[in-house]
Design an enzyme around this catalytic site. Structure first.
Site, PDB file in Angstrom:
ATOM      1  CB  ALA A  72      -0.938  -0.011   1.199  1.00  0.00           C
ATOM      2  CB  THR A  73       4.106   2.205   1.520  1.00  0.00           C
ATOM      3  OG1 THR A  73       3.701   2.027   2.879  1.00  0.00           O
ATOM      4  CG2 THR A  73       5.056   3.394   1.438  1.00  0.00           C
ATOM      5  CG  ASN A 140      -3.279   2.601  11.050  1.00  0.00           C
ATOM      6  OD1 ASN A 140      -3.807   3.717  11.090  1.00  0.00           O
ATOM      7  ND2 ASN A 140      -1.990   2.420  11.239  1.00  0.00           N
ATOM      8  CD  GLN A 168      -5.716  -1.994   9.156  1.00  0.00           C
ATOM      9  OE1 GLN A 168      -6.303  -2.994   9.539  1.00  0.00           O
ATOM     10  NE2 GLN A 168      -4.392  -1.882   9.225  1.00  0.00           N
ATOM     11  CB  SER A 184      -1.560  -3.837   2.029  1.00  0.00           C
ATOM     12  OG  SER A 184      -0.376  -4.552   2.280  1.00  0.00           O
ATOM     13  CG  HIS A 186       0.954  -7.388   5.082  1.00  0.00           C
ATOM     14  ND1 HIS A 186       1.099  -7.147   6.433  1.00  0.00           N
ATOM     15  CD2 HIS A 186       1.221  -6.225   4.452  1.00  0.00           C
ATOM     16  CE1 HIS A 186       1.452  -5.878   6.609  1.00  0.00           C
ATOM     17  NE2 HIS A 186       1.535  -5.301   5.422  1.00  0.00           N
ATOM     18  CB  THR A 222      10.062  -8.583 -12.966  1.00  0.00           C
ATOM     19  OG1 THR A 222      10.913  -8.216 -14.056  1.00  0.00           O
ATOM     20  CG2 THR A 222       9.552 -10.000 -13.177  1.00  0.00           C
ATOM     21  CB  CYS A 304       4.607   2.204  10.264  1.00  0.00           C
ATOM     22  SG  CYS A 304       3.968   0.993   9.088  1.00  0.00           S
TER      23      CYS A 304
END
Length: 358
Positions: A72-73, A140, A168, A184, A186, A222, A304
């Protein structure tokens, strides 16, 4: 270890792991091809990525395209850095640093304040006309769900692009309609290292990562068939299990309200994803509590920002002083959290708090 930090990351779904394994095959296998190569192995890998793209797209509005990223970043950076640069960017006071820091790096930023409940102040009058509004749909740290219909309306009235951080929200609730959406893998039981930026049809972005021209020229590099396949499997599972997951989360939430008697909830109880429990208690040293609660993984806020020593900007934005912010903990739970282990973790946390006060 009882894991209660679902906002930081979620356990990898077995289905996602299984989907990845074929595309990790080495010598003698058939899954190691470069998805951008023209031969059979390359075409097979490319087909796996396109299947994953369709599965991820099923989580998102229908009138746009999915661009795979490393997370996501990166997706947020592509959105902010690739959008037209005339005018300031309006960000909510609760945004992740991926939004706040990136917006500050490219131009003027205005903060959209929130109330004590963690919800955006819809009566706030913008000082200038923004070129972009960036809002996290589900926070989050405190789990609040923003009033996205009204926010989208405000963006349209101002002629601003709307960027939604749906990290989220994805796989849990219906994602708001916007111009760009970042998610994201994960955070929804997929692998780390892969995410996506959804871009509404008609929105033009310039490339901030140049090279081979992959992903429609927006994001060169890639792609990993294994990561994309795992993301796709996690997305498919989230669609299939959304209702059952929500019922399970609600059961844990209701039990938590009984078990954490005497604690104060941070943020709205109603406009909230109930898989997030952010609590405070007078006299609590959250960092010490985390280290003294053996066998339970939970946090005091964003992974983070952990280790910074600074109080959470989210908790400060909703009016908490430094002591209250540093006396707050965050519990995140979901699909793979059992009621029994949740009750056991709660007992350990309460016991550690009592010992701390003694």
């Amino acid at each position: 270890m009882i894991y209660l930090d679902y906002q930081a990351t979620t356990p990898l779904a077995p289905e996602a792991r299984d989907a990845m394994l074929r595309w990790l095959d080495g010598p003698g296998g058939t899954g190691f091809g470069n998805p951008h190569s023209p031969h059979t192995l390359g075409r097979q890998a490319a087909a796996a990525i396109e299947l994953a793209r369709d599965r991820v797209a099923a989580l998102l509005p229908p009138d746009g395209k999915v661009i795979f990223t490393s997370g996501a970043t990166e997706a947020i950076n592509l959105a902010i850095r690739g959008a037209p640069d005339e005018g300031p960017i309006m960000v909510s006071a609760l945004e992740h640093s991926a939004v706040g820091d990136t917006a500050a790096a490219v131009g003027d930023v205005e903060r959209w304040p929130v109330g004590e409940d963690g919800l955006i102040d819809l009566d706030y009058q913008f000082k200038t006309k923004p070129r972009m509004i960036a809002v996290m749909q589900v926070n989050n740290e405190i789990g609040t769900i923003q009033p996205m219909v009204q926010i989208e309306r405000r963006a349209r009235e101002m002629g601003a692009l709307l960027l939604v951080d749906a990290v989220q929200a994805a796989g849990k609730i219906e994602i708001a309609h916007a111009d760009m959406i970042a998610i994201s893998a994960h955070k929804m039981h997929g692998p780390k290292g892969v995410g996506a930026l959804w871009v509404r049809n008609g929105v033009e972005l310039s490339s901030s990562i140049t090279g081979g021209g992959q992903e429609g020229g927006i994001r060169s590099g890639t792609l990993s068939p294994a990561l994309c396949a795992g993301f796709g499997a996690a997305a498919k599972l989230a669609v299939e299990r959304r209702d059952a997951d929500a019922v399970h989360v609600e059961t844990l939430w209701n039990r938590a309200l009984e078990l954490f008697e005497g604690w104060t909830l941070n943020g709205s109880a109603d406009a909230r994803w109930h898989g997030n429990l952010n609590l405070r208690r007078e006299g609590l040293d959250a960092s010490r509590l985390i280290s003294e609660t053996r066998g339970v993984a939970f946090s005091a806020g964003s992974a983070c920002a952990s280790g910074s020593g600074r109080p959470s900007h989210v908790l400060k934005a909703i009016g908490l002083d430094d002591a209250a912010a540093k006396g707050s903990i965050r519990l995140g739970y979901g699909r793979y959290t059992t009621l029994k282990e949740f009750e056991e973790a709660t007992e350990r946390i309460n016991a550690a708090y009592a010992a701390q006060q003694a």
